[in-house]
Design a protein around this motif. Structure first.
Motif, PDB file in Angstrom:
ATOM      1  N   THR A  68       0.841  -1.199   0.000  1.00 62.19           N
ATOM      2  CA  THR A  68       0.000   0.000   0.000  1.00 62.19           C
ATOM      3  C   THR A  68       0.876   1.249   0.000  1.00 62.19           C
ATOM      4  N   ALA A  69       0.415   2.265  -0.712  1.00 61.77           N
ATOM      5  CA  ALA A  69       1.085   3.569  -0.695  1.00 61.77           C
ATOM      6  C   ALA A  69       0.641   4.396   0.503  1.00 61.77           C
ATOM      7  N   GLY A  70      -0.259   3.829   1.316  1.00 65.07           N
ATOM      8  CA  GLY A  70      -0.710   4.522   2.523  1.00 65.07           C
ATOM      9  C   GLY A  70      -2.092   5.110   2.363  1.00 65.07           C
ATOM     10  N   ILE A 122       3.467   0.469   6.851  1.00 69.43           N
ATOM     11  CA  ILE A 122       4.432   0.172   7.910  1.00 69.43           C
ATOM     12  C   ILE A 122       3.716   0.029   9.245  1.00 69.43           C
ATOM     13  N   GLU A 123       2.756   0.902   9.501  1.00 65.92           N
ATOM     14  CA  GLU A 123       2.063   0.857  10.790  1.00 65.92           C
ATOM     15  C   GLU A 123       1.221  -0.403  10.942  1.00 65.92           C
ATOM     16  N   PHE A 139      10.099   0.969   1.687  1.00 69.45           N
ATOM     17  CA  PHE A 139       9.426   1.464   2.875  1.00 69.45           C
ATOM     18  C   PHE A 139       9.658   2.970   3.035  1.00 69.45           C
ATOM     19  N   SER A 140       8.635   3.676   3.534  1.00 68.27           N
ATOM     20  CA  SER A 140       8.819   5.085   3.871  1.00 68.27           C
ATOM     21  C   SER A 140       7.709   5.537   4.804  1.00 68.27           C
ATOM     22  N   GLY A 153       0.823   4.400  15.010  1.00 68.05           N
ATOM     23  CA  GLY A 153       1.706   3.595  15.832  1.00 68.05           C
ATOM     24  C   GLY A 153       3.178   3.668  15.478  1.00 68.05           C
ATOM     25  N   ALA A 154       3.531   4.306  14.356  1.00 65.24           N
ATOM     26  CA  ALA A 154       4.938   4.336  13.941  1.00 65.24           C
ATOM     27  C   ALA A 154       5.816   5.041  14.957  1.00 65.24           C
ATOM     28  N   THR A 155       5.347   6.158  15.531  1.00 67.36           N
ATOM     29  CA  THR A 155       6.173   6.895  16.486  1.00 67.36           C
ATOM     30  C   THR A 155       6.406   6.095  17.766  1.00 67.36           C
TER      31      THR A 155
END
Length: 269
Positions: A68-70, A122-123, A139-140, A153-155
């Motif tokens: 997914t691109a987000g 990523i999350e 990944f980004s 949740g990434a932070t």
């Protein structure tokens, strides 16, 4: 696996394979960018996994070349501006943050990622339990490039997995990195050749599904509590949880299978 036709706003598919629930992200024409409909259906799919006693493990994957691109920002931004969430209250929250009004997942989730895996991608994988990455992953966590902050949740989890400095490197620059770096940072657990990621994830999920379901859930929740609340909080539950497990039908089957030198047949009771 043949990719099902997706509506313009995308969809989330579910497929049962025995005790596994395959959850598919399906909007390949738009790099699987998440719309409100997709968020809603993802919450429903995660809730199905937890609520159906016949299901033991979830496998999150994507159709097309990319995970997914987000976020699809044009459709999601109005919700963000109003402080609203696309997932209806009462569902399992896929990012597993413990947000008031949402349930937390109890059953294991294995994720297969490939190609572009940005932001929410990523999350979602960090919120899961085990991640298999294709060697072509990109990944980004690029929210800072869009004037917003990662709130799935990434932070929290990038620093917990990789250390604060490594997390800051990627969170504050929004740079792109590959599967080798993701493996080094403990964001993924296994890297395989592109095209083999789903099969590898299914193999892991099948191995988990073959174990005693009550023990699997208890083990997962204990490890999660240790990470979130500390080892002492997890240890406080050891005796009570073990007593319940030891009196289950599955524990008795575990002993019988050991004595009879055969594979155990667990029922989740």
């Amino acid at each position: 696996m043949t990719d099902p036709i997706a509506p313009p706003e995308g969809t989330i598919t579910t497929e049962r394979r025995g005790a596994l629930l395959l959850i598919g992200i399906n909007r390949p024409a738009k790099y699987n960018g998440f719309t409100p409909r997709m968020f809603r259906e993802l919450g429903e799919a995660y809730s199905l996994l937890d609520d159906d006693p016949d299901l033991r493990v979830g496998v999150l994957h994507a159709f097309g070349k990319h995970f997914t691109a987000g976020l699809d920002l044009p459709t999601i931004a109005p919700l963000m501006q109003r402080g609203e969430k696309a997932i209806p209250l009462g569902n399992v929250e896929p990012t597993d943050l413990g947000t008031p009004g949402y349930r937390r997942r109890t059953k294991p989730m294995v994720v297969a990622v490939k190609g572009i895996t940005y932001t929410l991608g990523i999350e979602l994988m960090l919120a899961a339990d085990i991640v298999v990455a294709a060697d072509d992953c990109r990944f980004s966590q690029l929210e800072v490039k869009r004037g917003i902050m990662a709130t799935g949740g990434a932070t929290l989890r990038m620093a917990e997995r990789a250390g604060l400095g490594n997390a800051m490197l990627h969170l504050l620059t929004g740079d792109e990195f590959g599967s080798v770096e993701a493996l080094r940072l403990n964001f993924v657990q296994k890297v395989v050749a592109a095209g083999q990621e789903l099969e590898a994830a299914l193999d892991i999920a099948q191995a988990i599904a073959a174990q005693a379901p009550l023990a699997v859930v208890a083990t997962r929740l204990s490890a999660l509590k240790a990470v979130e609340h500390g080892p002492l909080a997890a240890m406080e539950e050891f005796i009570d949880v073990q007593a319940k497990l030891a009196n289950s039908e599955d524990a008795k089957e575990g002993v019988r299978s050991f004595v009879e030198r055969r594979a155990a047949k667990f029922t989740g009771r």
